[in-house]
Design a protein around this motif. Structure first.
Motif, PDB file in Angstrom:
ATOM      1  N   LEU A  53     -11.942  -7.478   6.333  1.00  0.00           N
ATOM      2  CA  LEU A  53     -12.056  -6.391   7.306  1.00  0.00           C
ATOM      3  C   LEU A  53     -10.674  -5.839   7.665  1.00  0.00           C
ATOM      4  N   VAL A  54      -9.731  -6.746   7.970  1.00  0.00           N
ATOM      5  CA  VAL A  54      -8.382  -6.315   8.360  1.00  0.00           C
ATOM      6  C   VAL A  54      -7.730  -5.540   7.221  1.00  0.00           C
ATOM      7  N   ARG A  55      -7.831  -6.068   6.024  1.00  0.00           N
ATOM      8  CA  ARG A  55      -7.204  -5.418   4.865  1.00  0.00           C
ATOM      9  C   ARG A  55      -7.789  -4.023   4.638  1.00  0.00           C
ATOM     10  N   ASP A  56      -9.106  -3.905   4.721  1.00  0.00           N
ATOM     11  CA  ASP A  56      -9.739  -2.602   4.459  1.00  0.00           C
ATOM     12  C   ASP A  56      -9.438  -1.593   5.567  1.00  0.00           C
ATOM     13  N   VAL A  57      -9.447  -2.049   6.824  1.00  0.00           N
ATOM     14  CA  VAL A  57      -9.146  -1.132   7.938  1.00  0.00           C
ATOM     15  C   VAL A  57      -7.723  -0.599   7.815  1.00  0.00           C
ATOM     16  N   VAL A  94      -7.606   2.034   5.068  1.00  0.00           N
ATOM     17  CA  VAL A  94      -8.261   3.293   5.457  1.00  0.00           C
ATOM     18  C   VAL A  94      -7.393   4.074   6.436  1.00  0.00           C
ATOM     19  N   LEU A  95      -6.865   3.405   7.452  1.00  0.00           N
ATOM     20  CA  LEU A  95      -6.103   4.096   8.491  1.00  0.00           C
ATOM     21  C   LEU A  95      -4.781   4.640   7.962  1.00  0.00           C
ATOM     22  N   VAL A  96      -4.063   3.861   7.174  1.00  0.00           N
ATOM     23  CA  VAL A  96      -2.780   4.374   6.651  1.00  0.00           C
ATOM     24  C   VAL A  96      -3.031   5.451   5.610  1.00  0.00           C
ATOM     25  N   GLY A  97      -4.191   5.351   4.920  1.00  0.00           N
ATOM     26  CA  GLY A  97      -4.528   6.414   3.976  1.00  0.00           C
ATOM     27  C   GLY A  97      -4.790   7.731   4.669  1.00  0.00           C
ATOM     28  N   ASP A  98      -5.241   7.669   5.927  1.00  0.00           N
ATOM     29  CA  ASP A  98      -5.457   8.879   6.723  1.00  0.00           C
ATOM     30  C   ASP A  98      -4.176   9.361   7.394  1.00  0.00           C
ATOM     31  N   GLY A  99      -3.076   8.677   7.154  1.00  0.00           N
ATOM     32  CA  GLY A  99      -1.803   9.106   7.722  1.00  0.00           C
ATOM     33  C   GLY A  99      -1.569   8.658   9.143  1.00  0.00           C
ATOM     34  N   LYS A 100      -2.301   7.688   9.645  1.00  0.00           N
ATOM     35  CA  LYS A 100      -2.113   7.222  11.012  1.00  0.00           C
ATOM     36  C   LYS A 100      -0.783   6.483  11.116  1.00  0.00           C
ATOM     37  N   VAL A 158       0.848  -1.197   0.000  1.00  0.00           N
ATOM     38  CA  VAL A 158       0.000   0.000   0.000  1.00  0.00           C
ATOM     39  C   VAL A 158       0.889   1.254   0.000  1.00  0.00           C
ATOM     40  N   PRO A 159       0.582   2.239  -0.834  1.00  0.00           N
ATOM     41  CA  PRO A 159       1.361   3.499  -0.784  1.00  0.00           C
ATOM     42  C   PRO A 159       0.983   4.304   0.457  1.00  0.00           C
ATOM     43  N   LEU A 160       1.985   4.920   1.082  1.00  0.00           N
ATOM     44  CA  LEU A 160       1.757   5.763   2.256  1.00  0.00           C
ATOM     45  C   LEU A 160       1.747   7.237   1.839  1.00  0.00           C
ATOM     46  N   PRO A 161       1.050   8.067   2.598  1.00  0.00           N
ATOM     47  CA  PRO A 161       0.972   9.500   2.232  1.00  0.00           C
ATOM     48  C   PRO A 161       2.324  10.191   2.166  1.00  0.00           C
ATOM     49  N   ASP A 162       3.321   9.695   2.922  1.00  0.00           N
ATOM     50  CA  ASP A 162       4.625  10.357   2.943  1.00  0.00           C
ATOM     51  C   ASP A 162       5.556   9.863   1.847  1.00  0.00           C
ATOM     52  N   GLY A 163       5.050   9.099   0.886  1.00  0.00           N
ATOM     53  CA  GLY A 163       5.863   8.626  -0.229  1.00  0.00           C
ATOM     54  C   GLY A 163       6.475   7.262  -0.017  1.00  0.00           C
ATOM     55  N   ARG A 164       6.380   6.734   1.181  1.00  0.00           N
ATOM     56  CA  ARG A 164       6.898   5.387   1.419  1.00  0.00           C
ATOM     57  C   ARG A 164       5.856   4.341   0.987  1.00  0.00           C
ATOM     58  N   TRP A 165       6.271   3.077   1.095  1.00  0.00           N
ATOM     59  CA  TRP A 165       5.370   1.966   0.770  1.00  0.00           C
ATOM     60  C   TRP A 165       5.215   1.067   1.999  1.00  0.00           C
ATOM     61  N   LEU A 166       3.979   0.611   2.202  1.00  0.00           N
ATOM     62  CA  LEU A 166       3.704  -0.282   3.337  1.00  0.00           C
ATOM     63  C   LEU A 166       3.542  -1.712   2.830  1.00  0.00           C
ATOM     64  N   VAL A 167       4.385  -2.590   3.329  1.00  0.00           N
ATOM     65  CA  VAL A 167       4.300  -4.025   3.007  1.00  0.00           C
ATOM     66  C   VAL A 167       3.527  -4.709   4.129  1.00  0.00           C
ATOM     67  N   VAL A 168       2.486  -5.434   3.770  1.00  0.00           N
ATOM     68  CA  VAL A 168       1.611  -6.088   4.754  1.00  0.00           C
ATOM     69  C   VAL A 168       1.518  -7.580   4.429  1.00  0.00           C
ATOM     70  N   ILE A 169       1.673  -8.410   5.447  1.00  0.00           N
ATOM     71  CA  ILE A 169       1.388  -9.839   5.308  1.00  0.00           C
ATOM     72  C   ILE A 169       0.735 -10.295   6.598  1.00  0.00           C
ATOM     73  N   GLY A 170      -0.327 -11.094   6.477  1.00  0.00           N
ATOM     74  CA  GLY A 170      -1.066 -11.500   7.668  1.00  0.00           C
ATOM     75  C   GLY A 170      -1.708 -12.865   7.521  1.00  0.00           C
ATOM     76  N   ASP A 171      -2.189 -13.346   8.644  1.00  0.00           N
ATOM     77  CA  ASP A 171      -2.824 -14.672   8.681  1.00  0.00           C
ATOM     78  C   ASP A 171      -3.956 -14.618   9.693  1.00  0.00           C
ATOM     79  N   VAL A 172      -5.186 -14.782   9.205  1.00  0.00           N
ATOM     80  CA  VAL A 172      -6.363 -14.832  10.075  1.00  0.00           C
ATOM     81  C   VAL A 172      -6.617 -16.287  10.445  1.00  0.00           C
ATOM     82  N   ARG A 230      -5.809   0.334  16.708  1.00  0.00           N
ATOM     83  CA  ARG A 230      -7.210   0.490  16.271  1.00  0.00           C
ATOM     84  C   ARG A 230      -7.734  -0.813  15.675  1.00  0.00           C
ATOM     85  N   LEU A 231      -6.888  -1.484  14.946  1.00  0.00           N
ATOM     86  CA  LEU A 231      -7.305  -2.761  14.341  1.00  0.00           C
ATOM     87  C   LEU A 231      -7.577  -3.812  15.413  1.00  0.00           C
ATOM     88  N   ASN A 232      -6.754  -3.823  16.457  1.00  0.00           N
ATOM     89  CA  ASN A 232      -6.979  -4.763  17.563  1.00  0.00           C
ATOM     90  C   ASN A 232      -8.310  -4.477  18.242  1.00  0.00           C
TER      91      ASN A 232
END
Length: 685
Positions: A516-520, A523-529, A489-503, A537-539
């Motif tokens: 749900l996890v992917r969308d949250v 949304v949150l990183v898009g808001d610059g959190k 996912v692209p971050l607002p500050d120009g960096r990139w966020l790498v995500v890997i998870g297991d439900v 927040r996800l927890n």
């Protein structure tokens, strides 16, 4: 009771009398014979033994088979002879039988019409008759001692014509031998030898020049000679033919080239009845063997059909099961969404005729096979098929849905019998259910694949100086949605966020949490959190949602650092530590484990700062890699690190593909859990 129905017995101390009541049982004739034998031994009447045992057997057997009640057996012996009376307790109309001395053709004809068992009684007994009582009926016979004169004969008794007075009449020994002829119980096919022995005996008794027993078992072979005696009948001879009393599909006859006589037909009929009894046993035995074979066949067919969950393979398997065992050819048609029949699979016992079968099945018209197949599908009933490919069609119905038709061609030599038709209908039901199950599984697989693809990015972004690559292998059950996912996912500050998870878990519920996890996160990183807040927040969201589902995550924010290096900020929430693969060689684990999301109200997610030099790579993975099992052995984290070390210097795509292949090759079993590998590499030159 008629005037001659019962014998008058002389009193005296020389009389021997036994009375016994026996059940209507197959052992009763043997018990009655034992009783008669003991009385004859006491009275010293051994010369009457053969005739007495033969006639006792006939009367008791007849009473057991027809009266089906208890029997009273009375045996009286005196110096002049023996009298045996068999009384049953069956109710019914009184049927007067002719009784008298056996010495006229009219008497014999009368007896033959009344019952061939009594023919023996009439032939060998000095006197015989019936006694009618309110409670039942008794049949008695009298055997006089040879040479007994009028002075010593009981009152009312008239001497019979000697058994050998007519040279053409059978002897007691011959009759006894005929009645005791039985098949060999240990022979594989005892009927031919038994039929030959029975035919020989009856032919010799009536003086036949030749004879034959023909049998048609209804198996398409036609009438076959089961036994033969003597010479072929001469042209113009009047033959004695007796049809065999057997049930369909059996049919047969006994034929004798014999001169007409009073005993020829009754004896031939008697032999035919004995032969028919064993033929009927043979028919029933073969029917039981066939039914057992059909049950085995249906069980094997069900097992084969159940093993495939592929629609096309299942439909192709059905004709292979049917041909040639149940027909010369077989075709499976399925119904499309517009109700039209489509040929799905076909087979023919003669492969050279398969193109002709396809042409006939494609013909249209009111009298075509296509029209008959549509009728079978529409009416949901069996429909016969006419020339040129004669047979019949049955509908394929599963869970109330009409799926198509199963058409089967008749055998080469005979038509289908009722048992085969029932088996084919059963095959059609099982095939329809297997096809429907395969369709349901295919639909579930399509839904699962679509849902799974919606949880993964269609492509990874292309970024200058940064290499991204991913490999994903779903669990061995393609109809299940896994809980593993990855994203960039692209971050607002120009960096990139790498995500890997297991439900935790699999299926639709796990997919819902994954989405749900992917969308949250997006949304949150898009808001610059910041990432720690994103994880917190996800927890909270997962804890509030409940349901017992939890999630492990690895988040890595990557951006340019000093010079050509990349700065990575790594956050682990219960996820396995990634492998750092150095461009110059060597590999090790980095990061600090944290708390999985969705289990506790408060979590700890330590941050690790990592600098990736040119050629270095971070390898993220899910537990489907490390927990890949080979027997009791796991792939494990150490083997993963050792497998990654030789890949230094390779591109992200190569590293991800090689690790995926290594994990899959570790075991021959399909994956029990999803396998996900995500590689982040510094591609700066």
């Amino acid at each position: 009771m008629s005037a001659e129905a019962g014998p008058a017995m002389n009193g005296g101390s020389d009389e021997h009398i036994r009375r016994v009541r026996l059940p209507a049982d197959r052992r009763t004739p043997a018990a009655a014979r034992a009783l008669v034998r003991s009385v004859l031994a006491e009275a010293d009447l051994h010369e009457l033994l053969n005739e007495a045992l033969l006639l006792t057997t006939e009367l008791t057997t007849n009473a057991v088979e027809h009266a089906r009640t208890e029997l009273d057996i009375e045996v009286e012996a005196d110096p002049a002879g023996l009298t045996v009376t068999v009384t049953d307790f069956a109710s019914g109309p009184v049927d007067e039988l002719l009784v008298g001395v056996r010495n006229t053709t009219s008497d014999i004809t009368e007896v033959a019409e009344r019952g061939r068992g009594l023919l023996l009684v009439d032939h060998f007994a000095s006197r015989w008759g019936t006694t009618y009582l309110p409670t039942g009926k008794g049949v008695w016979f009298r055997l006089d001692r040879p040479g007994v004169g009028a002075a010593t004969r009981p009152a009312g008794m008239t001497p019979a014509t000697p058994a050998d007075a007519d040279g053409g009449t059978p002897s007691a020994a011959a009759m006894s031998e005929l009645m005791q002829t039985n098949p060999d119980p240990y022979a594989d096919d005892p009927l031919p030898e038994f039929a030959a022995g029975l035919l020989t005996r009856v032919a010799e008794m009536v003086g036949a020049a030749g004879g034959v027993v023909r049998l048609d078992r209804g198996d398409g072979q036609g009438s076959q000679v089961l036994a033969r005696y003597g010479r072929q009948p001469r042209e113009g001879n009047e033959l004695l033919r007796v049809p065999l009393a057997v049930h369909r599909p059996y049919a047969g006859e006994l034929e004798l080239d014999a001169a007409p006589s009073a005993y020829a037909r009754p004896l031939a009929v008697l032999a035919g009845e004995r032969l028919s009894l064993h033929l009927e046993n043979d028919r029933l035995r073969r029917a039981d063997v066939r039914r057992s074979a059909w049950l085995t066949f249906l069980a094997e067919a069900s097992e084969l059909l159940a093993q495939s969950l592929d629609v096309e393979l299942t439909m192709a398997l059905v004709p292979q099961l049917v041909v040639p065992r149940l027909g010369q050819w077989c075709a499976v048609h399925t119904t499309d969404e517009w109700g039209r029949l489509r040929l799905a699979a076909a087979s023919h016992a003669d492969e050279a005729l398969l193109p002709q079968l396809h042409r006939v099945l494609q013909e249209t018209g009111p009298d075509s096979i296509q029209a008959r197949l549509r009728e079978a599908s529409r009416s949901a009933a069996q429909v016969p098929l006419g020339a040129p490919m004669e047979g019949f069609a049955v509908p394929l119905i599963a869970r109330g849905q009409r799926l198509g038709t199963l058409a089967v061609g008749r055998h080469q030599r005979h038509r289908h019998d009722p048992d085969e038709v029932s088996v084919l209908e059963d095959v059609a039901r099982r095939a329809a259910l297997a096809i429907e199950n395969a369709r349901i599984h295919a639909e579930r697989r399509r839904v699962a694949q679509t849902l799974q693809q919606s949880l993964l990015p269609p492509v990874l972004p292309v970024v200058e100086g940064i290499g991204f690559a991913a490999e994903y292998v779903p669990t061995g059950d393609e109809a299940e949605v896994g809980g593993d996912f990855y994203d960039v996912v692209p971050l607002p500050d120009g960096r990139w966020l790498v995500v890997i998870g297991d439900v935790s878990g699999k299926g639709v519920q796990a997919a819902a949490v994954t989405g749900l996890v992917r969308d949250v996160i997006r949304v949150l990183v898009g808001d610059g959190k910041p990432l720690p807040e994103v994880l917190g927040r996800l927890n909270e969201t997962l804890v509030e949602r409940g349901g017992g589902r939890y999630c492990t995550l690895a988040l890595a924010a990557v951006g340019p650092g000093d010079g050509d290096q990349l700065d990575v900020s790594l956050h682990l929430a219960g996820h396995d530590r990634p492998v750092l693969l150095h461009g110059g060689g060597g590999a090790g684990f980095v990061g600090t484990g944290g708390t999985a999301l969705g289990l506790l109200d408060a979590i700890a997610t330590p941050t690790a700062e990592i600098a990736l030099k040119p050629g270095d790579a971070l390898i993220f993975y899910t537990d489907g890699v490390t927990e890949r099992r080979r027997g009791r052995e796991l792939f494990g984290t150490d083997r993963l690190r050792e497998s990654a070390a030789p890949l230094a210097g390779y591109s992200a795509d190569v590293v991800a593909a090689r690790l995926r292949a290594t994990a899959i090759a570790f075991s021959v079993e399909p994956p029990r859990d999803d396998i996900a590998v995500l590689v982040l590499r510094n591609d700066a030159l």
